[in-house]
Design a protein around this motif. Structure first.
Motif, PDB file in Angstrom:
ATOM      1  N   CYS A 263       0.827  -1.206   0.000  1.00 13.98           N
ATOM      2  CA  CYS A 263       0.000   0.000   0.000  1.00 13.98           C
ATOM      3  C   CYS A 263       0.865   1.261   0.000  1.00 13.98           C
ATOM      4  CB  CYS A 263      -0.936  -0.004   1.213  1.00 13.98           C
ATOM      5  SG  CYS A 263      -2.211  -1.277   1.175  1.00 13.98           S
ATOM      6  N   GLU A 264       1.925   1.267   0.814  1.00 12.10           N
ATOM      7  CA  GLU A 264       2.811   2.430   0.874  1.00 12.10           C
ATOM      8  C   GLU A 264       3.583   2.604  -0.434  1.00 12.10           C
ATOM      9  OE1 GLU A 264       5.028   1.370   4.310  1.00 12.10           O
ATOM     10  OE2 GLU A 264       3.350   1.703   5.680  1.00 12.10           O
ATOM     11  N   GLU A 265       3.973   1.487  -1.023  1.00 11.36           N
ATOM     12  CA  GLU A 265       4.712   1.555  -2.288  1.00 11.36           C
ATOM     13  C   GLU A 265       3.831   2.113  -3.403  1.00 11.36           C
ATOM     14  OE1 GLU A 265       6.906  -1.524  -5.400  1.00 11.36           O
ATOM     15  OE2 GLU A 265       6.526  -2.135  -3.328  1.00 11.36           O
ATOM     16  N   ILE A 266       2.559   1.704  -3.438  1.00 10.05           N
ATOM     17  CA  ILE A 266       1.646   2.220  -4.465  1.00 10.05           C
ATOM     18  C   ILE A 266       1.461   3.719  -4.301  1.00 10.05           C
ATOM     19  CG2 ILE A 266      -0.739   2.146  -5.295  1.00 10.05           C
ATOM     20  CD1 ILE A 266      -0.801  -0.815  -4.572  1.00 10.05           C
ATOM     21  N   ARG A 267       1.328   4.184  -3.066  1.00  8.76           N
ATOM     22  CA  ARG A 267       1.183   5.630  -2.834  1.00  8.76           C
ATOM     23  C   ARG A 267       2.380   6.388  -3.379  1.00  8.76           C
ATOM     24  NH1 ARG A 267      -0.107   6.986   3.258  1.00  8.76           N
ATOM     25  NH2 ARG A 267      -0.078   9.089   2.353  1.00  8.76           N
ATOM     26  N   GLN A 268       3.561   5.859  -3.176  1.00  3.58           N
ATOM     27  CA  GLN A 268       4.768   6.539  -3.662  1.00  3.58           C
ATOM     28  C   GLN A 268       4.861   6.487  -5.178  1.00  3.58           C
ATOM     29  OE1 GLN A 268       8.034   4.688  -1.606  1.00  3.58           O
ATOM     30  NE2 GLN A 268       7.436   5.497   0.405  1.00  3.58           N
ATOM     31  N   GLN A 269       4.597   5.300  -5.761  1.00  8.31           N
ATOM     32  CA  GLN A 269       4.710   5.152  -7.207  1.00  8.31           C
ATOM     33  C   GLN A 269       3.682   5.987  -7.953  1.00  8.31           C
ATOM     34  OE1 GLN A 269       4.444   0.966  -7.994  1.00  8.31           O
ATOM     35  NE2 GLN A 269       6.575   0.546  -7.396  1.00  8.31           N
ATOM     36  N   GLU A 270       2.480   6.076  -7.402  1.00  6.83           N
ATOM     37  CA  GLU A 270       1.423   6.845  -8.053  1.00  6.83           C
ATOM     38  C   GLU A 270       1.501   8.330  -7.720  1.00  6.83           C
ATOM     39  OE1 GLU A 270      -0.851   5.609 -10.143  1.00  6.83           O
ATOM     40  OE2 GLU A 270      -0.155   3.538  -9.979  1.00  6.83           O
ATOM     41  N   GLY A 271       2.435   8.722  -6.831  1.00  2.00           N
ATOM     42  CA  GLY A 271       2.562  10.125  -6.458  1.00  2.00           C
ATOM     43  C   GLY A 271       1.353  10.658  -5.719  1.00  2.00           C
ATOM     44  N   LEU A 272       0.738   9.798  -4.883  1.00  2.00           N
ATOM     45  CA  LEU A 272      -0.471  10.194  -4.154  1.00  2.00           C
ATOM     46  C   LEU A 272      -0.071  10.882  -2.852  1.00  2.00           C
ATOM     47  CD1 LEU A 272      -2.475   6.878  -4.699  1.00  2.00           C
ATOM     48  CD2 LEU A 272      -2.623   8.979  -6.019  1.00  2.00           C
ATOM     49  N   THR A 273      -0.356  12.158  -2.777  1.00  2.00           N
ATOM     50  CA  THR A 273       0.081  12.939  -1.609  1.00  2.00           C
ATOM     51  C   THR A 273      -1.085  13.377  -0.728  1.00  2.00           C
ATOM     52  OG1 THR A 273      -0.011  14.968  -2.930  1.00  2.00           O
ATOM     53  CG2 THR A 273       2.102  13.782  -2.851  1.00  2.00           C
ATOM     54  N   ASP A 274      -2.320  13.055  -1.146  1.00  2.00           N
ATOM     55  CA  ASP A 274      -3.484  13.533  -0.386  1.00  2.00           C
ATOM     56  C   ASP A 274      -4.031  12.451   0.529  1.00  2.00           C
ATOM     57  OD1 ASP A 274      -4.261  11.913  -2.461  1.00  2.00           O
ATOM     58  OD2 ASP A 274      -6.188  12.928  -2.771  1.00  2.00           O
ATOM     59  N   GLY A 275      -3.137  11.735   1.185  1.00  2.00           N
ATOM     60  CA  GLY A 275      -3.573  10.603   1.992  1.00  2.00           C
ATOM     61  C   GLY A 275      -3.806  10.910   3.451  1.00  2.00           C
ATOM     62  N   GLY A 276      -3.692  12.163   3.877  1.00  2.00           N
ATOM     63  CA  GLY A 276      -3.884  12.499   5.283  1.00  2.00           C
ATOM     64  C   GLY A 276      -5.314  12.260   5.739  1.00  2.00           C
ATOM     65  N   LEU A 277      -5.478  11.606   6.879  1.00  2.00           N
ATOM     66  CA  LEU A 277      -6.811  11.288   7.365  1.00  2.00           C
ATOM     67  C   LEU A 277      -7.373  12.362   8.285  1.00  2.00           C
ATOM     68  CD1 LEU A 277      -6.272   7.480   8.130  1.00  2.00           C
ATOM     69  CD2 LEU A 277      -7.216   8.538   6.067  1.00  2.00           C
ATOM     70  N   GLU A 278      -6.507  13.227   8.796  1.00  2.00           N
ATOM     71  CA  GLU A 278      -7.007  14.276   9.683  1.00  2.00           C
ATOM     72  C   GLU A 278      -7.927  15.241   8.945  1.00  2.00           C
ATOM     73  OE1 GLU A 278      -3.000  15.298   8.033  1.00  2.00           O
ATOM     74  OE2 GLU A 278      -3.854  13.613   9.156  1.00  2.00           O
ATOM     75  N   THR A 279      -7.781  15.315   7.608  1.00  2.00           N
ATOM     76  CA  THR A 279      -8.631  16.224   6.831  1.00  2.00           C
ATOM     77  C   THR A 279     -10.061  15.712   6.718  1.00  2.00           C
ATOM     78  OG1 THR A 279      -7.981  15.123   4.775  1.00  2.00           O
ATOM     79  CG2 THR A 279      -6.647  17.007   5.476  1.00  2.00           C
TER      80      THR A 279
END
Length: 730
Positions: A263-279
């Motif tokens: 899951c963490e690798e996919i976030r990095q490879q896809e350039g997904l930066t909007d993963g914060g849950l506090e929002t």
């Protein structure tokens, strides 16, 4: 301000199946805590108390950022408490129900954190066994916490869930858990796979119209790959979730740490930066929660209200929650309003009186005379319709039946409706008596009000198995049976009849024997509390019924084995010794005195244990009468003794008709709900004894489904005939 030890109780967070969770405040460390208290009625329940304390032990040995932490284990006035960290946030189910939708980055963040927490628990030999959205709390700081380890299993623990009992929430349950098989860490992995599929696709992959349909899909349905239905889903993620949902646990992922890394690798490879849950909480204003979750604070302390003070218990499993703010302080506020405004108190008292006059029939009659409430409506009974409530060893059953009417009297019996409530009356504990009174009253109202039947069209009777159990236990149990009769009379106005074994045998035998075999067949009803039956023979004075009864059934024999050998799993040697000492002499004496038991050509059997045998052996046979053999009896007993998981039953996928498959699946679930595996073993041993001594190998054996036959049908028929005759004479 109420206190539990050093903790002030400032409100109630929620209530679940086993206890209440309070919000507390630790003055020494100046922090909020969650205090989980076992319900007082479960203190003497060894299994529930052990499960409650096991949660504390499980949490204590797995400190991890993604697992709720336990601070203390405390006992006060005999009630145990688990003190845990207070979580300021909402569970995943609540967020989804509120319409919150997660981006791919946020979904991967949630799955990664849960996978890390579960993997750490698994490394420490703790299996959660109830992973689902309601048990995943997302805090306002963006952390995901796994909660409710109440049914977790410690690998080294000596306390285990009873065989045949399924724990966990159905929609997220693994196939092996649904079948009642032993589970390991891969069951949690499967549950997380269901959550992953649900978050990504939007729907649970096994949703159906009812619980049976959900279970059927879990056991047989393979959801489509996410990559084929969800555009933009990374292929590697789709394949990983598919492996997690594999029906064969050996084909699932090796561990969840690999899935977290993926899951963490996919976030990095896809350039997904909007993963914060506090929002996620930016769109949820504090005002939305304030009214329903405001909690009382200590008088001399100024602290901020937590906007996320909501219950975090398993509402989808228990269906019972309490709003935060219900507690001692809330009651004090109500009392102040009433005392300062006496007019409100007077109006409230009048309303309570009117409600009481309306709800309870006896008060309604009084109220009608005073002009305060209408008289209870007179029921217009449908012609030929009667209702009955049977108190048996395994439960309390209500039946609505119609009899055809003609000049000769009542005719054919047709069952219209039924309800069943599982009961522990045969134990004769104080709680069992109280619960049975409540259940009988509930079923009586269902018969009377739901089907418009007056009191003279309703009967209540107690099976001989329950009566025999009281006599075997001693005078104290007989006294409690009398208490049951008295309180049922007070609650319903209906006199409860106690049926003897001889009466039950005759009623049951005449009810299940077909006319063509009435003089050649033996009827046997293998109940939970006893075994009864008999046969008809011609004599000079007319037909004579010869009864045959043994004072044990599947459940009472299991209790007898426990007394003989201790409450452990029934070993064959222990079963043989119990039967040889206590049951065999009785049966041999019956055979010697009643030789007709051996010369019957057919045996018609009914009762729960026979139903279990036929359902697990021939699930595809749904006829009211099913033929089987003595070898089927021995095979059933040997399977259950060697492998308790055999109660799961045969491979239902071989049944071509899907409706029959679903019906068989539901019956297997009912068997697992009604019988402990030890009771199935005891009942199987009893059937083997009867097969050997009554020479079943030389006879034709037929199972008569209890839903259409039985002693209670005969009892209700006799009562209806008498009422019909009285009405005709008037």
């Amino acid at each position: 301000m109420k206190s539990i030890g050093k903790y002030e109780v400032v409100g109630t967070i929620g209530a679940g199946a086993m206890g209440t969770v309070y919000k507390g405040y630790d003055r020494r460390l100046a922090r909020f805590v969650a205090i989980k208290a076992l319900f007082p009625q479960y203190i003497d329940d060894a299994e529930k108390a052990a499960r409650f304390l096991k949660e504390a032990r499980a949490l204590a040995q797995i400190p991890h950022p993604n697992i709720v932490q336990v601070h203390d284990l405390y006992e006060e006035n005999g009630i145990p408490y688990i003190v845990m960290e207070y979580l300021d946030g909402r569970n995943l189910k609540q967020l989804r129900d509120d319409g919150v939708r997660f981006s791919l980055a946020q979904t991967l963040n949630i799955l990664s954190q849960v996978a890390h927490g579960l993997d750490y628990a698994h490394q420490n030999s703790v299996i959660h066994r109830d992973v689902k959205p309601a048990n995943l709390i997302i805090t306002r700081s963006g952390a995901v916490k796994i909660v409710d380890f109440g049914i977790a299993r410690l690998a080294e623990s000596t306390i285990h869930t009873r065989e045949g009992i399924t724990v966990g929430t159905l929609a997220y349950m693994s196939p092996e858990q649904a079948r009642g098989e032993p589970v390991d860490a891969r069951a949690d992995q499967y549950s997380l796979g269901v959550i992953a599929y649900e978050l990504l696709q939007g729907d649970n992959p096994f949703q159906a119209e009812n619980a049976t349909g959900v279970l059927y899909r879990i056991l047989t349905h393979n959801p489509p790959l996410l990559g084929s239905t969800l555009p933009g889903c990374p292929q590697v993620l789709s394949e990983a979730v598919a492996r997690m949902l594999n029906k064969e646990r050996g084909n699932r992922l090796v561990n969840l740490s690999d899935f977290a890394a993926l899951c963490e690798e996919i976030r990095q490879q896809e350039g997904l930066t909007d993963g914060g849950l506090e929002t996620l909480f930016d769109s949820i204003t504090p005002a939305e929660d304030a009214e329903s979750t405001r909690l009382a604070q200590p008088d001399d302390t100024t602290r901020r209200h937590a906007a996320g003070d909501t219950f975090t218990l398993d509402e989808e499993t228990t269906g019972r929650v309490r709003a935060a703010g219900y507690g001692p302080q809330a009651r004090a506020a109500w009392w102040q309003v009433l005392t300062r405004r006496p007019l409100y108190a007077a109006l409230g008292l009048v309303m309570l009186v009117l409600v009481a006059l309306t709800v309870y029939p006896g008060w309604a009659a009084i109220g009608s005379r005073l002009g305060l409430a209408p008289a209870a409506p007179r029921h217009v009974a449908p012609p030929g319709v009667y209702g009955g409530i049977e108190v048996g060893a395994s439960g309390i059953r209500a039946v609505i039946a119609r009899f055809s009417e003609d000049e000769a009297g009542l005719g054919d019996y047709q069952e219209l409706d039924r309800r069943h409530i599982t009961s522990s009356m045969i134990t004769y504990s104080t709680d069992a008596v109280t619960e049975s009174v409540r259940d009988i009253a509930e079923l009586y109202r269902w018969v009377r009000d739901g089907h418009h039947l007056p009191g003279d069209r309703i009967v209540v009777a107690v099976s001989s198995g329950v009566v025999n159990a009281a006599e075997l236990k001693g005078p104290w149990a007989v006294a409690r049976l009398e208490t049951l009769r008295r309180e049922v009379l007070q609650t319903t106005g209906c006199s409860m009849q106690l049926i003897t074994a001889e009466q039950e045998a005759e009623l049951g035998a005449l009810g299940i024997l077909p006319p063509r075999a009435i003089y050649t067949a033996l009827a046997l009803d293998l109940g939970s509390g006893n075994t009864k039956g008999g046969y008809l023979e011609k004599s000079v004075g007319g037909d004579r019924f010869v009864p045959m009864d043994i004072p044990v059934g599947s459940k009472s024999l299991s209790l007898e084995i426990d007394r003989e050998c201790g409450s452990v799993d029934h070993a064959p040697a222990c079963i043989d010794r119990t039967i040889r000492l206590h049951i065999l002499p009785i049966l041999e004496e019956k055979i010697e005195r009643k030789p007709g038991l051996l010369n019957r050509r057919q045996v018609y059997l009914s009762g729960g244990i026979v139903w279990a045998l036929v359902t697990l052996t021939y699930p595809e046979r749904r006829d009211p009468t099913v033929m089987f053999t003595a070898e089927d009896i021995r095979g059933f007993y040997n399977r259950i003794v060697k492998d308790p998981a055999a109660v799961v039953g045969p491979d239902l996928s071989k049944i071509q008709d899907e409706a029959v498959q679903q019906e068989a699946l539901q019956e297997i679930l009912n068997i697992r709900d009604i019988f402990h595996v030890k009771q199935l073993v005891a009942g199987g041993a009893l059937m083997v004894l009867l097969a050997d001594r009554l020479e079943f190998d030389r006879k034709q054996l037929y199972f008569i489904r209890y839903a259409n036959q039985g002693w209670f049908k005969g009892y209700l028929t006799r009562y209806a005939s008498r009422q019909h005759a009285r009405a005709a004479s008037r």
